[in-house]
Structures are given as C-alpha cells and as structure tokens.
Write a protein that holds these residues in place. Structure first.
Motif, PDB file in Angstrom:
ATOM      1  N   ALA A   1      20.562 -72.886  15.493  1.00 18.74           N
ATOM      2  CA  ALA A   1      20.186 -71.419  15.037  1.00 18.74           C
ATOM      3  C   ALA A   1      18.891 -71.104  15.193  1.00 18.74           C
ATOM      4  CB  ALA A   1      20.969 -71.561  13.882  1.00 18.74           C
ATOM      5  N   ALA A   2      17.986 -72.245  15.582  1.00 17.11           N
ATOM      6  CA  ALA A   2      16.497 -72.159  15.775  1.00 17.11           C
ATOM      7  C   ALA A   2      16.237 -70.976  16.654  1.00 17.11           C
ATOM      8  CB  ALA A   2      16.044 -73.400  16.225  1.00 17.11           C
ATOM      9  N   GLU A   3      15.210 -70.464  16.557  1.00 17.52           N
ATOM     10  CA  GLU A   3      14.580 -69.138  17.048  1.00 17.52           C
ATOM     11  C   GLU A   3      14.607 -69.668  18.579  1.00 17.52           C
ATOM     12  OE1 GLU A   3      10.882 -66.227  17.039  1.00 17.52           O
ATOM     13  OE2 GLU A   3      11.654 -66.989  15.159  1.00 17.52           O
ATOM     14  N   GLY A   4      15.177 -69.010  19.284  1.00 19.28           N
ATOM     15  CA  GLY A   4      14.915 -69.291  20.822  1.00 19.28           C
ATOM     16  C   GLY A   4      16.091 -70.055  21.345  1.00 19.28           C
TER      17      GLY A   4
ATOM     18  N   ALA B   1      19.356 -69.982  19.536  1.00 18.45           N
ATOM     19  CA  ALA B   1      20.747 -69.081  19.187  1.00 18.45           C
ATOM     20  C   ALA B   1      22.057 -69.619  19.756  1.00 18.45           C
ATOM     21  CB  ALA B   1      20.180 -67.635  19.672  1.00 18.45           C
TER      22      ALA B   1
ATOM     23  N   ASP C   1      25.292 -68.485  15.388  1.00 19.59           N
ATOM     24  CA  ASP C   1      24.933 -67.387  14.715  1.00 19.59           C
ATOM     25  C   ASP C   1      25.606 -67.678  13.160  1.00 19.59           C
ATOM     26  OD1 ASP C   1      24.384 -65.101  13.153  1.00 19.59           O
ATOM     27  OD2 ASP C   1      25.498 -63.839  14.417  1.00 19.59           O
TER      28      ASP C   1
END
Length: 161
Positions: free
Chosen positions: A100-103, A105, A108
């Motif tokens: 779920a880390a940014e970049g 994904a 969700d």
C-alpha cells in the motif's frame, strides 16, 4: 501465580508425573498444556499490571494450526480464543503495508474484506480451571532452585578447580 509480569518464570527440562504407562501422546499433551499455562500466567500478570480485563485472545502463527492447543488455551485462560482464517497475519500485515506504500499501490487498504475466524470458547468450569492452574503453579514452584551451576554439578567430565 506470580505477583507481576516481572516475576514470570519458565521452568525448562522438567516433566512431572511420568509413569511406565506414559506415551508420546501424554508428553505431547503436557507440552501443549505447559504452553497454555505459561500464556495464562503472562495474561494474568498483564491484567494485574494494566487493570484491563481480557475478554478474548486473538492468536496467529504456526502453532495456531493446532486445534487442541487453542481449545486448551481457551479452557485454561477462561476466555475465547480467536484464530483468523489466515494464520500468518503478521506477515500479511507487513506485506499489505508494503503493497500500500505510495508509488506501489498493490493493495487498497480501504477495500479489504474481513477475515473469517475460528472461535474456541472455554468448556470447563471455573473451579476446574483454577484447580488445574494452582496445581501447575505448585509443580513449577517445586521444580525451582534444584539445579546446580555447571561447575558445581557432581559426576565425570567436570573440570576441577
């Protein structure tokens, strides 16, 4: 029954009550009960130290695949034991957080479905639970303090000073 978490102890290498009729199944059961009694001792100490009453025990990990262990734990702790259908939730949580880390994904986290659980509820009376726990505590107390340091043990192979 220890006064606080700091006084909890584990006595290893001591098995009480073996007879000629004891089998591997008896030994395996004793090991499972020891795990449950030690967990009970820690839970009791945590409750005493925090003042928070435990109303269920949520578990995960490899040992939770053993239904006998979880039923014993419910019986000896006196609270329901809840096992998720996915028993390696620690690893799953780490993977989900990474995913779920940014970049990245991959997941969700707002659209997760709840895990199903298996619930194990206490099946013995409180009097039996307390009697078994007191007997275990007494056995632990009797096993303490008898082992000598390695350099003080009698027998061959001990270096002389």
């Amino acid at each position: 029954m220890r006064e606080s978490l700091a006084e909890c102890v584990t006595v290893d290498r001591t098995i009480c009550g073996l007879t000629q009729g004891s089998t591997g199944a008896h030994l395996a059961r004793a090991v499972l009960e020891a795990v449950c009694f030690q967990t009970r001792e820690i839970l009791d100490s945590m409750q005493k130290d925090s003042g928070i009453i435990l109303n269920k025990l949520q578990v995960d990990g490899g040992m939770t695949s053993n239904n006998t262990l979880l039923q014993l734990q419910a019986d000896l702790a006196g609270v329901p034991v809840v096992r998720p259908s996915m028993t390696e939730t620690t690893a799953l949580g780490a993977a989900m957080a990474a995913g779920a880390a940014e970049g990245i994904a991959v997941w969700d986290l707002t659209k997760l479905t709840p895990l199903t659980t298996d619930d194990f509820v206490p099946t013995i009376l409180p009097e039996e639970r307390e009697d078994r726990y007191k007997r275990w505590c007494m056995a632990v107390e009797r096993c303490m303090g008898w082992e000598l340091p390695r350099d003080k043990q009698p027998g061959p192979g001990i270096a002389e000073n």
